[in-house]
Design an enzyme around this catalytic site. Sequence first.
Site, short mmCIF file in Angstrom:
data_model
loop_
_atom_site.label_atom_id
_atom_site.label_comp_id
_atom_site.label_asym_id
_atom_site.label_seq_id
_atom_site.Cartn_x
_atom_site.Cartn_y
_atom_site.Cartn_z
N ARG A 15 0.90 -1.51 0.58
CA ARG A 15 0.00 0.14 0.07
C ARG A 15 1.18 1.53 -0.23
O ARG A 15 2.05 1.11 0.61
CB ARG A 15 -1.00 0.05 1.00
CG ARG A 15 -2.25 -0.81 1.09
CD ARG A 15 -2.89 -1.00 2.31
NE ARG A 15 -3.84 -0.45 2.71
CZ ARG A 15 -4.50 0.15 1.95
NH1 ARG A 15 -5.20 -1.05 1.45
NH2 ARG A 15 -5.99 1.03 1.68
N HIS A 33 -5.98 -25.06 32.62
CA HIS A 33 -5.59 -26.07 31.83
C HIS A 33 -7.04 -26.70 31.75
O HIS A 33 -8.04 -26.54 32.83
CB HIS A 33 -5.03 -26.86 32.91
CG HIS A 33 -5.16 -28.55 32.10
ND1 HIS A 33 -4.31 -29.17 30.93
CD2 HIS A 33 -6.36 -29.83 32.54
CE1 HIS A 33 -4.91 -30.39 30.85
NE2 HIS A 33 -5.46 -31.10 31.83
P1 FAD Z 1 -7.42 4.63 7.76
O1 FAD Z 1 -7.79 3.28 7.98
O2 FAD Z 1 -6.75 4.48 6.00
O3 FAD Z 1 -8.31 5.95 7.38
C1 FAD Z 1 -7.81 6.90 6.96
C2 FAD Z 1 -9.19 7.91 7.23
O4 FAD Z 1 -8.55 9.35 6.09
C3 FAD Z 1 -9.70 7.00 5.44
O5 FAD Z 1 -11.70 6.74 5.82
C4 FAD Z 1 -10.14 8.61 4.37
O6 FAD Z 1 -11.56 8.39 3.99
C5 FAD Z 1 -10.11 9.23 5.13
N1 FAD Z 1 -9.18 10.64 4.45
C6 FAD Z 1 -7.78 10.70 3.81
N2 FAD Z 1 -7.56 11.78 3.36
C7 FAD Z 1 -8.62 12.35 3.69
C8 FAD Z 1 -8.86 13.73 3.49
N3 FAD Z 1 -7.88 14.80 3.52
N4 FAD Z 1 -10.04 14.84 3.90
C9 FAD Z 1 -11.07 13.86 4.84
N5 FAD Z 1 -10.52 12.72 5.33
C10 FAD Z 1 -9.18 11.90 4.38
N6 FAD Z 1 -4.45 -3.78 10.34
C11 FAD Z 1 -4.43 -4.74 11.57
O7 FAD Z 1 -3.94 -3.66 12.98
N7 FAD Z 1 -5.03 -5.94 11.07
C12 FAD Z 1 -5.90 -6.20 10.61
O8 FAD Z 1 -6.44 -7.07 10.65
C13 FAD Z 1 -5.91 -5.77 9.35
N8 FAD Z 1 -6.60 -5.88 7.76
C14 FAD Z 1 -6.69 -5.72 6.84
C15 FAD Z 1 -7.01 -5.81 5.88
C16 FAD Z 1 -6.95 -5.48 4.42
C17 FAD Z 1 -7.90 -5.36 3.74
C18 FAD Z 1 -6.04 -4.07 5.45
C19 FAD Z 1 -6.57 -3.57 3.34
C20 FAD Z 1 -5.63 -3.49 5.78
C21 FAD Z 1 -5.50 -4.27 6.95
N9 FAD Z 1 -4.86 -3.65 7.96
C22 FAD Z 1 -5.33 -4.33 9.18
C23 FAD Z 1 -4.41 -2.35 7.93
C24 FAD Z 1 -4.92 -1.24 8.47
O9 FAD Z 1 -5.87 -0.73 8.02
C25 FAD Z 1 -4.47 -0.31 8.64
O10 FAD Z 1 -3.81 -0.14 9.36
C26 FAD Z 1 -5.58 1.42 8.95
O11 FAD Z 1 -6.47 0.98 8.46
C27 FAD Z 1 -4.66 2.01 9.22
O12 FAD Z 1 -5.17 3.17 10.36
P2 FAD Z 1 -5.09 5.01 9.35
O13 FAD Z 1 -6.04 5.94 10.56
O14 FAD Z 1 -3.60 5.33 8.89
O15 FAD Z 1 -5.71 5.02 8.04
P1 NAI Z 2 1.79 -6.86 1.86
O1 NAI Z 2 3.07 -6.19 1.58
O2 NAI Z 2 2.26 -7.62 2.85
O3 NAI Z 2 2.21 -8.13 0.91
C1 NAI Z 2 3.01 -7.93 -0.61
C2 NAI Z 2 3.69 -8.94 -0.72
O4 NAI Z 2 3.38 -8.23 -2.44
C3 NAI Z 2 4.77 -9.31 -0.53
O5 NAI Z 2 5.42 -10.53 -0.49
C4 NAI Z 2 5.56 -8.64 -2.04
O6 NAI Z 2 6.53 -9.59 -2.11
C5 NAI Z 2 4.24 -9.10 -3.01
N1 NAI Z 2 4.94 -8.49 -4.34
C6 NAI Z 2 5.33 -6.82 -4.34
N2 NAI Z 2 5.03 -6.49 -5.46
C7 NAI Z 2 4.72 -7.27 -6.52
C8 NAI Z 2 5.26 -8.37 -7.84
N3 NAI Z 2 5.24 -6.88 -8.95
N4 NAI Z 2 4.80 -9.69 -7.90
C9 NAI Z 2 4.76 -9.83 -7.56
N5 NAI Z 2 4.59 -9.99 -5.96
C10 NAI Z 2 4.90 -8.67 -5.43
O7 NAI Z 2 1.11 -6.11 1.29
P2 NAI Z 2 -0.49 -6.41 0.90
O8 NAI Z 2 -0.82 -7.63 1.77
O9 NAI Z 2 -0.82 -5.81 -0.07
O10 NAI Z 2 -0.98 -5.51 2.24
C11 NAI Z 2 -0.81 -3.86 2.75
C12 NAI Z 2 -0.70 -3.92 3.90
O11 NAI Z 2 -1.80 -3.88 5.04
C13 NAI Z 2 0.30 -5.05 4.95
O12 NAI Z 2 1.39 -5.04 4.34
C14 NAI Z 2 -0.16 -5.11 6.57
O13 NAI Z 2 0.44 -3.63 6.94
C15 NAI Z 2 -1.53 -4.51 6.51
N6 NAI Z 2 -1.92 -5.89 6.09
C16 NAI Z 2 -2.78 -6.14 8.21
C17 NAI Z 2 -3.49 -7.32 7.99
C18 NAI Z 2 -3.32 -7.95 9.62
O14 NAI Z 2 -2.45 -7.02 10.27
N7 NAI Z 2 -3.88 -9.36 9.29
C19 NAI Z 2 -3.69 -7.66 6.80
C20 NAI Z 2 -4.02 -7.21 6.18
C21 NAI Z 2 -3.59 -5.74 5.55
#
Ligand code: FAD
Ligand code: NAI
Length: 477
Positions: free
Chosen positions: A284, A456
Amino acid sequence: MSNKQFDVVVIGAGPGGYIAAIRAAQLGFSVACIDEWANDKGGPAPGGTCTNVGCIPSKALLQSSEHFEHAGHAFKDHGIEVSGLALNLGQMLKRKNTVVKQNNDGILFLFKKNKVTFFHGRGAFAGAQGAEGYPIAITGPTTETINAKQVIVATGSNPRALPNAPFDEKLVLSNTGALAIDAVPAKLGVIGAGVIGLEMGSVWRRLGADVTVLEGLPTFLGAVDEQIAKEAHKMFTKQGLKISLGVKVESVTPGANNVTVKYADAQGAAQEAVFDKLIVSIGRVPNTNGLGADKAGLALDERGFIAVDDDCKTNLPNVWAIGDVVRGPMLAHKAEEEGVAVAERIAGQHGHTNFDTIPWVIYTSPEIAWVGKTEQQLKAAGVAYKAGTFPFLANGRARALGDTSGMVKFLADATTDEILGVHIIGPMASELISEAVVAMEFKASAEDIARICHAHPSLSEATKEAALAIDKRTLNF
Ligand code: FAD
Ligand code: NAI
């Protein structure tokens, strides 16, 4: 009429922003929080990526798909015979949306309770700091300019697209599309075997898709302890995920109903695969779109993150940035910790985020969770360490659950016995890791855990036994 004046304005209501706003309000400040996310009716949907298209909906679908898979075969072993098993994907997605909405509404309720003023719209710096603070322009459903003595930027991150393959969310999907596929694809491609790739790949495999994961690096889950990653690779492959490592994706070409991926495999041979849907999960990028960073002179680093010091201070006075939009792991709980710490620093307190004890969890089945150093990191740093492992196979509760996969692994300093890392693959690893986080935060030794009474039968006994294993004193293995 003069602009409304706030002590603290938070831009973004993801886990970083909304928690920062609540903590600042608890500390007695007048606080506004601005967020632009809209639900399908155009109303506010605070909670950010995490609540809307991340942590919450992915865990809802992981849970539902795991129930479906268990009903298919695991229940039989418990003596529960299910006949006529059918998937109602529409209902599964509807439930996921309901869970998301409950969380959106919960945050709006918390804002009211804590007297945080919420603005639905985009927030942007409209200029530099003046006598009344920073002018922040809000556009969208709400249009007005407010003034902020202190600004906390928490604008999060966006999915990274492959060059020349933009997300269309129909065939080429980011996390947003991956959480909303309305019919199980027969063949699903996933580019990137990271956290999203493995979690979303697991969901759709459990629901019946044939899933191929293409990973660029030659090693599987390089950030995870090698022993645990090896175990995970074995288990995921056994479950049916087809994982190819060391591939180089050459092109992604969407057609009318499917998408063709051309790539070189690890041996350099040209390959072509056709998928009904393709999830691209290759990391990301920080989101500073439309923030007006240039208008205020807010500095970004070379990778586009807002540049901050260890305390989340930016280059501008009274402007802070937290969460995914700054350096460090992109995790919701890391964003939250930074949010609390910054609110407390604004109040003159000593807010603190300990990067050494941030837990990681991958919510696959089995779950993978860890905190601290991996064995390969300790080797590379030349640290003398002792390792102890305990398999869930030898844990009574795991046997009763019917899930004996995986292990707990302890790494401790060879001289002082201080815990340096704990790595878990197995049932409820996401919950079990908390004990290790607490122990490390208090600088506990492995012996401390080994001598604490654990209930346990419980999975946590495997944690105690792994600590005992450091000195080869396991009692049940
Ligand atoms: P965000 O959650 O991205 O929030 C930012 C907010 O700011 C958004 O609502 C956006 O619309 C708003 N915004 C942006 N710019 C502006 C602006 N100029 N004005 C007004 N609003 C604005 N992390 C975990 O710890 N556990 C997990 O299980 C997990 N699962 C994930 C699964 C997926 C599929 C993904 C994509 C991510 C996952 N993550 C997980 C990562 C987690 O979602 C992010 O680390 C977290 O959301 C970051 O929080 P944040 O507050 O920095 O930003
Ligand atoms: P990621 O960084 O976890 O994994 C990306 C993967 O894509 C890596 O293994 C990388 O080597 C590979 N990759 C990069 N470029 C590539 C290419 N051109 N071709 C093939 N492989 C390539 O990133 P992901 O899964 O997109 O998630 C983003 C972030 O969101 C995570 O790093 C994590 O911080 C957060 N997240 C956290 C979760 C949790 O806490 N359970 C769940 C989902 C997301």
